[in-house]
Design an enzyme around this catalytic site. Structure first.
Site, mmCIF file in Angstrom:
data_model
loop_
_atom_site.group_PDB
_atom_site.id
_atom_site.type_symbol
_atom_site.label_atom_id
_atom_site.label_comp_id
_atom_site.label_asym_id
_atom_site.label_seq_id
_atom_site.Cartn_x
_atom_site.Cartn_y
_atom_site.Cartn_z
ATOM 1 N N TRP A 28 0.825 -1.208 0.000
ATOM 2 C CA TRP A 28 0.000 0.000 0.000
ATOM 3 C C TRP A 28 0.864 1.265 0.000
ATOM 4 O O TRP A 28 1.789 1.397 0.797
ATOM 5 C CB TRP A 28 -0.932 0.003 1.210
ATOM 6 N N TYR A 61 -4.179 -1.057 -5.160
ATOM 7 C CA TYR A 61 -2.869 -0.482 -4.856
ATOM 8 C C TYR A 61 -2.141 -0.115 -6.151
ATOM 9 O O TYR A 61 -1.795 -0.997 -6.949
ATOM 10 C CB TYR A 61 -2.022 -1.445 -4.036
ATOM 11 N N SER A 159 -12.117 -6.513 5.243
ATOM 12 C CA SER A 159 -11.255 -5.412 5.664
ATOM 13 C C SER A 159 -12.116 -4.209 6.013
ATOM 14 O O SER A 159 -12.906 -3.742 5.185
ATOM 15 C CB SER A 159 -10.258 -5.037 4.560
ATOM 16 N N SER A 215 -1.270 -0.286 9.158
ATOM 17 C CA SER A 215 -0.906 1.000 9.747
ATOM 18 C C SER A 215 -0.490 0.910 11.215
ATOM 19 O O SER A 215 -0.965 1.679 12.042
ATOM 20 C CB SER A 215 -2.057 2.005 9.599
ATOM 21 N N PRO A 216 0.429 0.005 11.561
ATOM 22 C CA PRO A 216 0.885 -0.085 12.957
ATOM 23 C C PRO A 216 1.630 1.162 13.406
ATOM 24 O O PRO A 216 1.749 1.412 14.616
ATOM 25 C CB PRO A 216 1.814 -1.303 12.938
ATOM 26 N N ALA A 218 0.679 4.226 12.417
ATOM 27 C CA ALA A 218 -0.255 5.346 12.233
ATOM 28 C C ALA A 218 0.195 6.260 11.090
ATOM 29 O O ALA A 218 0.333 7.476 11.253
ATOM 30 C CB ALA A 218 -0.397 6.140 13.537
#
Length: 340
Positions: A28, A61, A159, A215-216, A218
């Site tokens: 992504w 993507y 998702s 998105s760990p 952020a």
């Protein structure tokens, strides 16, 4: 921290027999876009050599170019098919009426097109990239089961679906004697917790829900690179697209400024543990047993190596350290009230 490479951990993907590396690599906002194919290949090789076996992708993507880049790298290096797990996600396939959403037509045609771009006979995982309120749930469930029966995928999931929507899919699947969604791909990080920790809580036990979190960091906020409220050249937030623009603008709000102050406080904790703030944030997500795998983004091979080192930080997250982190974040969701 020591420079020896950490040992990768593998977890079952929900209530299945499939094992995925607890850290994975996604395409992504990177591959097929501002990251060229050669660098994408180098990142994938670095990940594979580090023990990462799950590579995440989607038809949307870079308008399919991310899948092309990943497929090219896999083909070039001749990786044994049983040695890796790969996914695609279906929803945004184009601008024409039947290239969007979760109709049976688009699920089938979108999956087939993704396989052609990846140059693979099958993907291991196929996701419904978003819920589709305009398509009957029975049609969605039947279509993903058809894809599985065809041998184009082994498991299907969702998702950013709500707990209610996931439960509805399971009810329909059970009624029809079909396979329900195995896994969900939600956003989860220190600043985004409510859905993962509270809304989905019952699904982990009831349906054995697996998770492939995104998105760990952020969107880079938890790397500390934006602490002085400037956007470094070459970073994701320097890109000119709706997602990057929205996140960048959010940093100037009161909430955004509060997040940056929290990142500064978390950096002190990271320094004491002799790790980076990124490694601390990633390790924090791994610490949650309901996380099956954490999807990393990387535009350089060195980023892959640095982020994989988060595995060494997990044992350092004692109860005392976790409580200290909670005191900084001050955003722990209140548990849902359950009668049974």
């Amino acid at each position: 921290m020591a420079t020896t490479a950490p040992t990768m951990e593998y977890r079952f993907l929900g209530r299945s027999g499939l094992k995925v590396s607890v850290l994975s690599l996604g395409g992504w906002m990177t591959y097929g876009g501002h990251v060229n194919d050669d660098t994408a290949e180098e990142c994938m090789v670095a990940a594979y050599n580090a023990g990462i076996n799950f590579f995440d992708n989607a038809e949307v993507y870079a308008q399919g170019k991310s899948e092309l880049a990943m497929g090219k790298a896999i083909r070039k290096h001749g990786w044994e098919r049983s040695s890796f797990v790969i996914s695609t996600k279906i929803y945004w396939g184009g601008s024409l009426p039947n290239q969007l959403g979760l109709s049976r037509k688009h699920i089938v045609e979108g999956t087939k097109a993704a396989l052609e771009r990846l140059d693979l006979d099958y993907v291991d995982l196929v996701f419904a990239h978003r819920p589709d309120d305009l398509t009957p749930m029975e049609e969605i469930v039947r279509a993903f089961n058809w894809v599985i029966e065809k041998g184009w995928a082994f498991y299907w999931g969702t998702s950013e679906w709500s707990a209610e929507q996931i439960s509805d899919a399971h009810r329909v699947a059970e009624k029809l004697g079909l396979i329900g969604p195995l896994m969900e791909q939600p956003q989860y990080n220190m600043f985004h917790r409510e859905r993962f920790e509270k809304e989905y809580a019952n699904l982990y036990e009831k349906h054995g829900l697996g998770t492939t979190i995104w998105s760990p960091l952020a969107s880079g906020i938890l790397t500390g690179k934006y602490n002085n409220a400037t956007i470094p050249e070459g970073s994701r937030l320097a890109l000119d697209n709706p997602i990057a623009n929205r996140i960048r603008e959010g940093l100037s709000t009161t909430e955004g400024k509060e997040k940056l102050e929290k990142v500064k406080a978390l950096t002190v904790v990271a320094e004491r543990l002799e790790c980076t703030i990124s490694q601390l944030a990633i390790a924090w997500t791994i610490k949650n047993p309901n996380v099956s795998t954490v999807i990393l983004g990387a535009s350089r091979p060195a980023q892959v190596v640095e982020n994989v080192a988060a595995l060494k930080v997990v044992p350092l997250l004692t109860d005392a350290v976790m409580e200290e982190i909670e005191s900084i974040l001050a955003n722990k969701p209140t548990p849902a009230i359950r009668r049974y």
